[in-house]
Design a protein around this motif. Sequence first.
Motif: not given
Length: 288
Positions: A43-49, A51-71
């Motif tokens: 996708l040529d985009m970072k989706l997950i940030l 860190t040592n404790k968590t893996s947060d979504l980027t703005d692009g990651g949240r969009i991918v999550m929304q579409y993936a859930q729909k799929i």
Amino acid sequence: MDLRQLAYFLEVAKFKSLTKAAESLHISQPALSKMLKSLEDELDMKLILRTNKTSDLTDGGRIVMQYAQKIFSQIEEMETTLNDLKSLKRGSIRIGLPPIIGSLYFPSVMAEFHKKYPNISITITEYGAAKVVKSVEEGEFELGVAVLPVNEEDFHIYPIVEDEMKLLIHHEHPLASQSSVQLKDLRNEEFIFYHEDFALHDIMWKKFIEVGFEPKILFKSSQWDFMVEMVGANLGVTILPESICNRVENKYVKVLSIKPVIPWNLAVISRKNKYLSYAARTFIDFFL
């Protein structure tokens, strides 16, 4: 991009942790990280940030999550719909039916079928039998009811009725004292005949030619009850299937057998090499 990549991504988004997502998916964390990296590269985009404790979504990651859930929601809906089809909780059938045949055999069958399978819708279109065959061949209908013979190389054939043709004449006709008549002896009669798009038109025309004459056509009709009334009014003679003759209540009409016997056999047909729905297959099994 494949569905497994999206499924793994959604698991990480759910747990916000590569470790917990890997445990839930029963794969190693390095394998999960590699899968996520391949999705980000594609996708040529970072989706997950990460860190040592968590893996947060980027703005692009949240969009991918929304579409993936729909799929995945649509996939689940598709699977449910397919299961409904297989269990006949839903479905539809398109049937071509000649008018003469429909009134004879189908009302009671349709009622029983609907009672057993209330969620299957049936669309019936009335055509002459010859046009029904052509329409099944062209894919307009899944099923059709046809007068045999039809081309066995093109159609699956499921016989349903064996009948024969009878002559209907006025009760004061010179032949009325007879119980049967030779087809060749009808040379001078005037016929109430069928329209050209009816299979009976060609069937009977060929039979007349075989015995040496072309019939004299006085009127053409697509309604058997009207044809019977015309005979009752002494306007001509007609030839109809015995099953229709059995319904005639006109006291001015007499029914004679024809020699040689002319068969009138019906079948449900479907086109070969074409997908037939669960509902259509069930209808065939039910009808037969």
